[in-house]
Enzyme design. Structure first.
Site, short mmCIF file in Angstrom:
data_model
loop_
_atom_site.label_atom_id
_atom_site.label_comp_id
_atom_site.label_asym_id
_atom_site.label_seq_id
_atom_site.Cartn_x
_atom_site.Cartn_y
_atom_site.Cartn_z
N GLY A 66 39.21 50.98 38.15
CA GLY A 66 39.56 50.13 39.30
C GLY A 66 40.09 50.92 40.47
O GLY A 66 41.07 50.52 41.11
N ALA A 82 48.33 38.75 28.06
CA ALA A 82 47.47 39.93 27.85
C ALA A 82 48.22 41.22 28.22
O ALA A 82 48.14 42.22 27.51
CB ALA A 82 46.19 39.80 28.68
N VAL A 139 34.66 47.14 32.92
CA VAL A 139 35.46 47.55 31.76
C VAL A 139 35.76 46.39 30.80
O VAL A 139 36.39 46.61 29.76
CB VAL A 139 36.79 48.22 32.19
CG1 VAL A 139 36.53 49.48 32.99
CG2 VAL A 139 37.68 47.25 32.97
N ASN A 184 43.87 50.98 35.15
CA ASN A 184 44.43 50.23 36.27
C ASN A 184 43.72 48.91 36.53
O ASN A 184 44.36 47.96 36.99
CB ASN A 184 44.38 51.12 37.53
CG ASN A 184 44.56 50.32 38.79
OD1 ASN A 184 45.69 49.94 39.14
ND2 ASN A 184 43.47 50.02 39.48
N TYR A 235 47.19 35.86 31.78
CA TYR A 235 47.36 37.22 32.33
C TYR A 235 48.60 37.89 31.75
O TYR A 235 48.54 39.02 31.25
CB TYR A 235 47.46 37.08 33.85
CG TYR A 235 47.84 38.32 34.63
CD1 TYR A 235 46.96 39.39 34.75
CD2 TYR A 235 49.07 38.40 35.28
CE1 TYR A 235 47.30 40.51 35.51
CE2 TYR A 235 49.41 39.51 36.05
CZ TYR A 235 48.52 40.57 36.15
OH TYR A 235 48.85 41.67 36.90
N SER A 276 38.62 51.47 43.41
CA SER A 276 37.94 51.24 44.69
C SER A 276 38.84 50.60 45.73
O SER A 276 38.45 50.47 46.89
CB SER A 276 36.68 50.38 44.47
OG SER A 276 37.03 49.07 44.06
N ARG A 277 40.01 50.13 45.34
CA ARG A 277 40.94 49.56 46.34
C ARG A 277 42.33 49.45 45.70
O ARG A 277 42.51 49.73 44.51
CB ARG A 277 40.45 48.18 46.81
CG ARG A 277 40.31 47.17 45.70
CD ARG A 277 40.02 45.77 46.23
NE ARG A 277 40.05 44.82 45.13
CZ ARG A 277 38.98 44.35 44.48
NH1 ARG A 277 37.77 44.73 44.87
NH2 ARG A 277 39.12 43.51 43.48
N SER A 294 52.36 44.53 34.39
CA SER A 294 52.80 43.72 35.53
C SER A 294 54.20 43.19 35.27
O SER A 294 54.52 42.75 34.15
CB SER A 294 51.86 42.54 35.74
OG SER A 294 52.45 41.61 36.63
#
Ligand code: NDP
Length: 258
Positions: A22, A159, A64, A90, A156, A24-25, A143
């Site tokens: 991850g 997990a 992924v 990430n 979320y 790309s941003r 997180s």
């Protein structure tokens, strides 16, 4: 593309081969930039390439969430880098629902695949090489939402909580082989994905939580991607050589722990 730099002015990761999912941003792109700046060779991945993939990083498209994606990524890492010394999990996220009962079955599975099982699968493919070489660093991005789970995001946070527990256990398994495994737990960080998710949450019109960081974050602002990348860079470096099975919470003091 501007290189942000790690501030240390050193090439402390020269010769290291890093894989960041991850990148790309958002947080992942900041991690990639800082690893490059510290001298590492970096391969990153996302489902599609964008012009925000940091210059200097190799990129391969991969999803992924699936075992096939993990296998393709591990094969690409072998081909491009010849092995992985630093692995940063990430890629992550999930969309909010009105409450826990509204989260569809497939979204629970998707959240588990992206935020937990993606790491489990990729680690299973790449950790054996680290164990054999008796060196390596793995980081899982969790997180701070785990610390105050709320209905709209239970798929979320559950997990990510599983990820934290798994990360600790993997750390203990790999410690005798000189491989370090840690979790980095960001608080609220301004990223494209983070902002989009918070907008979705606000539109649901249910317990949207705070809208401004000023009142609740002791340090008075939301996080920046580089705040998290600095922590990742530290854990990747030899400065963290006695750190494993830890969870570094980077949240401006919002969730005091310890
Ligand atoms: P963004 O949504 O801004 O970026 C996510 C990156 O992951 C993108 O490069 C995206 O590219 C990639 N990605 C998403 N799904 C997949 C997939 N299935 N396979 C491969 N790549 C994928 O996220 P953030 O930077 O905000 O978050 C990064 C991490 O930090 C996540 O794990 C998130 O849970 C965690 N975090 C973020 C917080 C925040 O406030 N921003 C707070 C706490 C934790 P593409 O979409 O093209 O695949």
């Amino acid at each position: 593309m501007t290189t942000i730099g790690n501030g240390s002015g050193t090439q402390e990761l020269a010769g290291k081969r890093a894989l960041v999912t991850g990148g790309s941003r958002g947080i992942g792109a900041a991690v990639v930039r800082q690893l490059l700046d510290a001298g590492a060779e970096v391969l990153t991945t996302a489902r599609s390439a964008t012009n925000t993939v940091p210059e200097g990083a190799a990129f391969v498209e991969a999803d992924v969430r699936t075992r096939a994606g993990a296998e393709a990524l591990a094969a690409a890492a072998q081909e491009v880098l010849g092995g992985v010394d630093v692995l940063v999990h990430n890629a992550g996220g999930a969309q909010p629902y009105k409450d826990a009962s509204a989260i569809p079955d497939e979204e629970w599975q998707e959240a588990l695949d992206l935020n937990y099982l993606a790491s489990v699968r990729l680690d299973a493919l790449l950790a054996p090489g680290m164990r054999e070489r008796r060196s390596g660093v793995i980081m899982h991005i969790s997180s701070a939402a785990v610390l105050t789970p709320v209905g709209p995001f239970l798929h979320y946070t559950a997990a990510k909580a599983a990820l934290e527990n798994y990360s600790k256990g993997l750390a203990l398994e790999l410690a005798p082989f000189g491989v370090r495994v840690n979790t980095v737990t960001p608080g609220r960080v301004a990223t494209p994905g983070g902002e989009a998710t918070r907008e979705q949450w606000a539109r649901l019109d249910v317990a949207p939580g705070r809208t401004s960081a000023d009142a609740t974050v002791p340090l008075g602002r939301d996080g920046r991607p580089d705040d998290i990348a600095h922590a990742v860079l530290f854990l990747a470096s030899d400065r963290a050589s006695w750190l494993t099975a830890s969870n570094l919470v980077v949240d401006g003091g919002e969730f005091p722990r310890g």
